[in-house]
Write a protein that holds these residues in place. Sequence first.
Motif, PDB file in Angstrom:
ATOM      1  N   GLU A   1      45.702  45.023  31.209  1.00 13.28           N
ATOM      2  CA  GLU A   1      44.909  44.309  31.762  1.00 13.28           C
ATOM      3  C   GLU A   1      45.421  44.590  33.443  1.00 13.28           C
ATOM      4  O   GLU A   1      46.346  45.672  33.424  1.00 13.28           O
ATOM      5  CB  GLU A   1      45.043  43.338  31.338  1.00 13.28           C
ATOM      6  CG  GLU A   1      44.418  42.365  30.195  1.00 13.28           C
ATOM      7  CD  GLU A   1      44.330  40.735  30.439  1.00 13.28           C
ATOM      8  OE1 GLU A   1      44.454  40.834  29.819  1.00 13.28           O
ATOM      9  OE2 GLU A   1      45.366  40.104  30.779  1.00 13.28           O
ATOM     10  N   VAL A   2      44.748  44.778  34.429  1.00 15.20           N
ATOM     11  CA  VAL A   2      45.069  44.801  35.643  1.00 15.20           C
ATOM     12  C   VAL A   2      44.386  43.682  36.711  1.00 15.20           C
ATOM     13  O   VAL A   2      43.232  42.820  36.462  1.00 15.20           O
ATOM     14  CB  VAL A   2      43.521  45.667  36.250  1.00 15.20           C
ATOM     15  CG1 VAL A   2      43.966  46.127  37.349  1.00 15.20           C
ATOM     16  CG2 VAL A   2      43.970  47.320  35.195  1.00 15.20           C
ATOM     17  N   ARG A   3      45.433  43.170  37.449  1.00 14.35           N
ATOM     18  CA  ARG A   3      45.061  42.730  38.351  1.00 14.35           C
ATOM     19  C   ARG A   3      44.217  42.385  39.967  1.00 14.35           C
ATOM     20  O   ARG A   3      44.825  43.877  39.876  1.00 14.35           O
ATOM     21  CB  ARG A   3      46.095  41.847  38.539  1.00 14.35           C
ATOM     22  CG  ARG A   3      46.233  39.764  39.575  1.00 14.35           C
ATOM     23  CD  ARG A   3      46.761  38.929  39.770  1.00 14.35           C
ATOM     24  NE  ARG A   3      47.227  38.771  40.716  1.00 14.35           N
ATOM     25  CZ  ARG A   3      48.724  39.018  41.069  1.00 14.35           C
ATOM     26  NH1 ARG A   3      48.407  37.091  40.616  1.00 14.35           N
ATOM     27  NH2 ARG A   3      49.122  38.908  41.595  1.00 14.35           N
ATOM     28  N   LEU A   4      43.613  42.448  39.883  1.00 12.54           N
ATOM     29  CA  LEU A   4      42.552  42.347  41.080  1.00 12.54           C
ATOM     30  C   LEU A   4      42.876  41.612  42.054  1.00 12.54           C
ATOM     31  O   LEU A   4      42.553  40.779  43.024  1.00 12.54           O
ATOM     32  CB  LEU A   4      41.181  43.029  40.852  1.00 12.54           C
ATOM     33  CG  LEU A   4      40.652  44.440  41.770  1.00 12.54           C
ATOM     34  CD1 LEU A   4      40.706  45.754  41.406  1.00 12.54           C
ATOM     35  CD2 LEU A   4      39.140  44.154  41.475  1.00 12.54           C
ATOM     36  N   ALA A   5      42.821  41.678  43.078  1.00 14.70           N
ATOM     37  CA  ALA A   5      43.268  41.476  44.239  1.00 14.70           C
ATOM     38  C   ALA A   5      41.757  41.446  45.038  1.00 14.70           C
ATOM     39  O   ALA A   5      41.273  42.406  45.841  1.00 14.70           O
ATOM     40  CB  ALA A   5      43.963  41.776  45.896  1.00 14.70           C
ATOM     41  N   VAL A   6      41.160  40.321  44.938  1.00  9.45           N
ATOM     42  CA  VAL A   6      39.582  40.800  45.606  1.00  9.45           C
ATOM     43  C   VAL A   6      39.371  41.131  47.477  1.00  9.45           C
ATOM     44  O   VAL A   6      39.851  40.136  47.523  1.00  9.45           O
ATOM     45  CB  VAL A   6      38.728  39.532  44.699  1.00  9.45           C
ATOM     46  CG1 VAL A   6      37.437  39.669  45.200  1.00  9.45           C
ATOM     47  CG2 VAL A   6      38.776  39.508  43.211  1.00  9.45           C
ATOM     48  N   LYS A   7      38.330  42.057  47.132  1.00  7.96           N
ATOM     49  CA  LYS A   7      38.528  41.945  48.556  1.00  7.96           C
ATOM     50  C   LYS A   7      36.471  41.578  48.470  1.00  7.96           C
ATOM     51  O   LYS A   7      35.915  40.767  49.936  1.00  7.96           O
ATOM     52  CB  LYS A   7      38.451  42.884  48.882  1.00  7.96           C
ATOM     53  CG  LYS A   7      39.754  43.322  49.265  1.00  7.96           C
ATOM     54  CD  LYS A   7      40.597  42.819  49.687  1.00  7.96           C
ATOM     55  CE  LYS A   7      41.899  43.366  49.864  1.00  7.96           C
ATOM     56  NZ  LYS A   7      43.090  42.653  50.415  1.00  7.96           N
ATOM     57  N   ALA A   8      35.818  41.798  47.638  1.00  5.80           N
ATOM     58  CA  ALA A   8      34.512  41.767  47.911  1.00  5.80           C
ATOM     59  C   ALA A   8      33.592  41.308  46.512  1.00  5.80           C
ATOM     60  O   ALA A   8      33.605  41.738  45.802  1.00  5.80           O
ATOM     61  CB  ALA A   8      33.454  43.039  48.460  1.00  5.80           C
ATOM     62  N   ILE A   9      32.734  39.886  46.618  1.00  6.94           N
ATOM     63  CA  ILE A   9      31.669  39.946  45.129  1.00  6.94           C
ATOM     64  C   ILE A   9      30.115  39.909  45.590  1.00  6.94           C
ATOM     65  O   ILE A   9      29.557  39.675  46.627  1.00  6.94           O
ATOM     66  CB  ILE A   9      32.214  38.482  45.377  1.00  6.94           C
ATOM     67  CG1 ILE A   9      33.960  37.661  44.928  1.00  6.94           C
ATOM     68  CG2 ILE A   9      31.594  37.593  43.902  1.00  6.94           C
ATOM     69  CD1 ILE A   9      34.186  36.960  45.240  1.00  6.94           C
ATOM     70  N   ALA A  10      29.412  40.443  44.888  1.00  8.33           N
ATOM     71  CA  ALA A  10      28.269  41.360  45.381  1.00  8.33           C
ATOM     72  C   ALA A  10      27.739  38.919  44.591  1.00  8.33           C
ATOM     73  O   ALA A  10      27.778  38.473  43.221  1.00  8.33           O
ATOM     74  CB  ALA A  10      27.783  41.697  44.282  1.00  8.33           C
ATOM     75  N   VAL A  11      26.634  39.074  45.159  1.00  2.58           N
ATOM     76  CA  VAL A  11      25.748  37.550  44.793  1.00  2.58           C
ATOM     77  C   VAL A  11      24.554  37.944  44.373  1.00  2.58           C
ATOM     78  O   VAL A  11      23.897  38.953  44.994  1.00  2.58           O
ATOM     79  CB  VAL A  11      25.620  37.124  46.303  1.00  2.58           C
ATOM     80  CG1 VAL A  11      24.376  35.161  45.658  1.00  2.58           C
ATOM     81  CG2 VAL A  11      26.710  37.045  46.792  1.00  2.58           C
ATOM     82  N   SER A  12      24.413  37.313  43.347  1.00  5.80           N
ATOM     83  CA  SER A  12      23.381  38.427  42.021  1.00  5.80           C
ATOM     84  C   SER A  12      22.179  36.914  41.840  1.00  5.80           C
ATOM     85  O   SER A  12      23.265  35.564  41.726  1.00  5.80           O
ATOM     86  CB  SER A  12      23.938  39.009  41.013  1.00  5.80           C
ATOM     87  OG  SER A  12      24.409  37.621  39.524  1.00  5.80           O
TER      88      SER A  12
END
Length: 308
Positions: free
Chosen positions: A29-40
């Motif tokens: 697994e990978v942990r991602l420090a989130v910078k951006a999230i697309a809204v759908s």
Amino acid sequence: MRVIGVEEFGGPEKLKTFEKPEPHAGPGEVRLAVKAIAVSPTDTLIRAGLGRPNAEPPFVPGMDAAGVVDEVGEGVPFSLGDEVMAFTIPAGEHGGAYSEYVVGPWQSMARIPAGTSFAEASTLPMNGLTAVQTLEKLALARGATIAVTGAAGTLGSYVVQLAEEAGLTVIADSSEKDRALVESLGPDSVVARGDDVAKRILEIAPDGVDAVVDTAMQKEQVTSAVKPGGAFASFRGWTGDGTEGVRFEVVSVGDEYLSHEKLDRLRTAVERGSVTLRVAGVLPSDQAGEAHRRLEAGGTRGRFVLTF
């Protein structure tokens, strides 16, 4: 960590910021420090309670994220600091993408396209994988004719561009205000959108098209545009109207959760200019409700993106 979600289903005002324990990456697994999230649109359904995640509240929407790898488990081909985009499943073990940190199997991620921002890259995974699955299920030979409804939308635009690259003849629909945008995607023909779009498609392909990709969810309004023996790609579980001689294919992007190779091919498609990423606007994560309001108001082209 901060997450954006709902305890009570309802309108955009129900979206709030909550604190949850930080997740950590296990083997593979990978942990991602989130910078951006697309809204759908799928996010708005979850918020409204029409696509409830299998989790305890707060329910966290989001199926697309981009950020920086900050933790890796054993057997992962990414390194700390890699810039990665991820496809997430709100109903899955790790929850949705509206979160400071996202954990998932490395196969649900790929490096972001070179030269793109986190915001741009976050718009690609879910709709890109949906477009790829659509064309795989249709399995059309080069030169076949395909009609795409909702071509100005994010999914529709990816289908048009990937179909053109695959050597298909593409008929795309468009409103007058979106015509320049749709033409820029490279379809062979553009017809006016509307309830009678099937009639306009048949004016170009009198015998019918080999397939319709119905991203606008017009359903039975457009099945008549398919030639006998042709196919119809539908979404959100619609299994067709029983039109004789038409093969109905239901596309389900959840099946692509571990499709790293496909996501990586989408990355290269963006890098060579075959697929265009579009951001409608960028808002901080605490304005998720406003992003949902703007999306549901309609008329936007591209994805709104939330940032942490």
